[in-house]
Design an enzyme around this catalytic site. Structure first.
Site, PDB file in Angstrom:
ATOM      1  N   SER A 125       2.701  -2.425  10.382  1.00 18.54           N
ATOM      2  CA  SER A 125       4.152  -2.461  10.608  1.00 18.54           C
ATOM      3  C   SER A 125       4.800  -3.800  10.273  1.00 18.54           C
ATOM      4  CB  SER A 125       4.467  -2.037  12.046  1.00 18.54           C
ATOM      5  OG  SER A 125       4.013  -0.711  12.273  1.00 18.54           O
ATOM      6  N   GLU A 163      -6.289  -4.960  10.133  1.00 20.97           N
ATOM      7  CA  GLU A 163      -5.247  -3.984  10.411  1.00 20.97           C
ATOM      8  C   GLU A 163      -5.554  -3.259  11.721  1.00 20.97           C
ATOM      9  OE1 GLU A 163      -3.102  -2.836   6.574  1.00 20.97           O
ATOM     10  OE2 GLU A 163      -4.788  -1.480   6.790  1.00 20.97           O
ATOM     11  N   ASN A 204       0.865  -1.185   0.000  1.00 18.39           N
ATOM     12  CA  ASN A 204       0.000   0.000   0.000  1.00 18.39           C
ATOM     13  C   ASN A 204       0.898   1.231   0.000  1.00 18.39           C
ATOM     14  OD1 ASN A 204      -1.915   1.954   0.304  1.00 18.39           O
ATOM     15  ND2 ASN A 204      -2.402   1.468   2.439  1.00 18.39           N
ATOM     16  N   TRP A 205       1.025   1.840  -1.171  1.00 14.82           N
ATOM     17  CA  TRP A 205       1.924   3.004  -1.286  1.00 14.82           C
ATOM     18  C   TRP A 205       1.332   4.254  -0.636  1.00 14.82           C
ATOM     19  CZ3 TRP A 205       4.074   3.079  -7.026  1.00 14.82           C
ATOM     20  CH2 TRP A 205       4.844   1.920  -7.235  1.00 14.82           C
ATOM     21  N   LYS A 206       0.052   4.257  -0.370  1.00 14.60           N
ATOM     22  CA  LYS A 206      -0.641   5.445   0.153  1.00 14.60           C
ATOM     23  C   LYS A 206      -0.331   6.660  -0.740  1.00 14.60           C
ATOM     24  CE  LYS A 206      -0.121   3.454   4.722  1.00 14.60           C
ATOM     25  NZ  LYS A 206      -0.299   3.614   6.138  1.00 14.60           N
ATOM     26  N   HIS A 240      -9.813   1.379   4.237  1.00 17.88           N
ATOM     27  CA  HIS A 240      -8.578   1.509   5.011  1.00 17.88           C
ATOM     28  C   HIS A 240      -8.854   2.439   6.206  1.00 17.88           C
ATOM     29  CE1 HIS A 240      -4.498   2.561   6.132  1.00 17.88           C
ATOM     30  NE2 HIS A 240      -4.103   1.478   5.473  1.00 17.88           N
ATOM     31  N   GLY A 279       1.697   2.086  10.760  1.00 18.64           N
ATOM     32  CA  GLY A 279       2.641   3.201  10.641  1.00 18.64           C
ATOM     33  C   GLY A 279       3.258   3.617  11.968  1.00 18.64           C
ATOM     34  N   GLY A 318       2.369  -1.098   4.381  1.00 15.77           N
ATOM     35  CA  GLY A 318       2.548   0.310   4.042  1.00 15.77           C
ATOM     36  C   GLY A 318       4.017   0.659   3.900  1.00 15.77           C
ATOM     37  N   GLY A 319       4.598   1.192   4.975  1.00 16.26           N
ATOM     38  CA  GLY A 319       5.966   1.729   4.942  1.00 16.26           C
ATOM     39  C   GLY A 319       6.985   0.813   4.277  1.00 16.26           C
ATOM     40  N   GLU A 350      -7.310   4.797   7.423  1.00 21.18           N
ATOM     41  CA  GLU A 350      -7.056   6.223   7.164  1.00 21.18           C
ATOM     42  C   GLU A 350      -8.253   6.856   6.464  1.00 21.18           C
ATOM     43  OE1 GLU A 350      -3.340   5.583   5.171  1.00 21.18           O
ATOM     44  OE2 GLU A 350      -2.455   4.938   7.068  1.00 21.18           O
TER      45      GLU A 350
HETATM   46  C1  PEP Z   1      -1.180   0.056   5.817  1.00 19.94           C
HETATM   47  O1  PEP Z   1      -1.052   1.140   5.300  1.00 19.94           O
HETATM   48  O2  PEP Z   1      -2.144  -0.634   5.511  1.00 19.94           O
HETATM   49  C2  PEP Z   1      -0.172  -0.390   6.778  1.00 19.94           C
HETATM   50  C3  PEP Z   1      -0.340  -1.540   7.360  1.00 19.94           C
HETATM   51  O3  PEP Z   1       0.891   0.466   6.996  1.00 19.94           O
HETATM   52  P1  PEP Z   1       2.271   0.097   7.757  1.00 19.94           P
HETATM   53  O4  PEP Z   1       2.760  -1.207   7.181  1.00 19.94           O
HETATM   54  O5  PEP Z   1       3.184   1.232   7.456  1.00 19.94           O
HETATM   55  O6  PEP Z   1       1.956  -0.044   9.207  1.00 19.94           O
END
Ligand code: PEP
Length: 253
Positions: free
Chosen positions: A215, A169, A9-11, A97, A175, A236-237, A99
């Site tokens: 994470s 999640e 997930n590049w966001k 998501h 994040g 994500g990251g 966010e």
């Molecule tokens: C996400 O954006 O769905 C996510 C899990 O982010 P991260 O891996 O950065 O926690």
């Protein structure tokens, strides 16, 4: 075996050029994948066509949108419809998501409408659910996630539900660098699967991929993915760094 999935997930990160370079680096790693393993790049709208053409000849790689609107078409300036995604060959779309729920006020009911539209246009939803820290601390996370599933998914037929990928999640792990333990992830995934089984039967529940997100890194992916009900991750990251994401792909079981 149900699909094991590493979904990036590049966001709202990376320029077009940076995204292209990242895709190239990940694809060039040529990580060996089995038929039940799949990689999905969830990229910003302006990069969907590029990403789709990059993976066009890669059988284990696909592209997802990060969102779509909950109405079919019309005067909704700035929004993108499921039909538009279908028209450029997109096969997956993330829905709900945390966010989007938090910053854009998306409700379980709107997410149900998005899921209906995506399925109507042949796009597989990646439905995100998960609790905030206060809910985990009050030990009410099971009921919270059950409500999310019930209100957004339980109107679907079994055949429709089998097209949905679920991503659990926990918001407190997104994040933040704070990962759920492998045991916490497995416990919730098992709970989700048994909740689905109560409504749709064990056969249907066993066919649904449930990804963990929060994470995930190259260094913890194998341990988290080892859970019997954990079918990969939404990342994500760590999906923004080729080396890290390649390690996560390699950790799929
Ligand atoms: C996400 O954006 O769905 C996510 C899990 O982010 P991260 O891996 O950065 O926690």
């Amino acid at each position: 075996m149900r699909k094991q999935i590493a979904a990036a997930n590049w966001k709202m990160n990376l320029t077009y050029q940076q995204g292209e370079k990242l895709l190239d680096e990940i694809l060039q790693a040529k990580t060996p994948l089995q038929s039940h393993q799949q990689v999905i790049f969830t990229v910003p709208f302006p990069y969907l066509i590029l990403a789709n053409s990059e993976v066009a000849n890669e059988s284990h790689y696909a592209v997802a949108a990060q969102n779509c609107y909950h109405k079919k078409s019309g005067a909704y300036t700035g929004e993108v419809s499921a039909e538009m995604l279908q028209s450029i060959g997109i096969k997956y779309c993330v829905v709900g998501h945390s966010e989007r729920r938090e910053y854009f006020g998306e409700t379980n009911q709107q997410l149900a409408e998005k899921i209906n539209l995506l399925l109507q246009y042949g796009i597989q939803p990646i439905f995100c659910c998960g609790e905030a820290l206060a809910i985990r601390e009050a030990a009410t996370q099971n009921a919270w996630v059950e409500t999310q599933l019930k209100e957004s998914l339980f109107h679907l037929s079994a055949e429709e539900l089998e097209k949905v990928i679920i991503a659990y999640e926990p918001i407190w792990a997104i994040g933040t660098g704070k990962t759920a333990t492998a045991a916490q992830a497995q416990e919730m995934h098992e709970h989700i699967r048994s909740f689905l089984a109560k409504q749709y039967g064990a056969n249907v529940a066993n066919n649904i991929s449930i990804l963990y997100g929060g994470s995930v890194k190259g260094s913890n992916a194998a341990e988290i993915f080892a859970g019997a009900d954990v079918d990969g991750g939404l990342v994500g990251g760590a999906s923004l760094v080729a080396e890290d994401f390649v390690a996560i792909i390699a950790a799929l079981k």
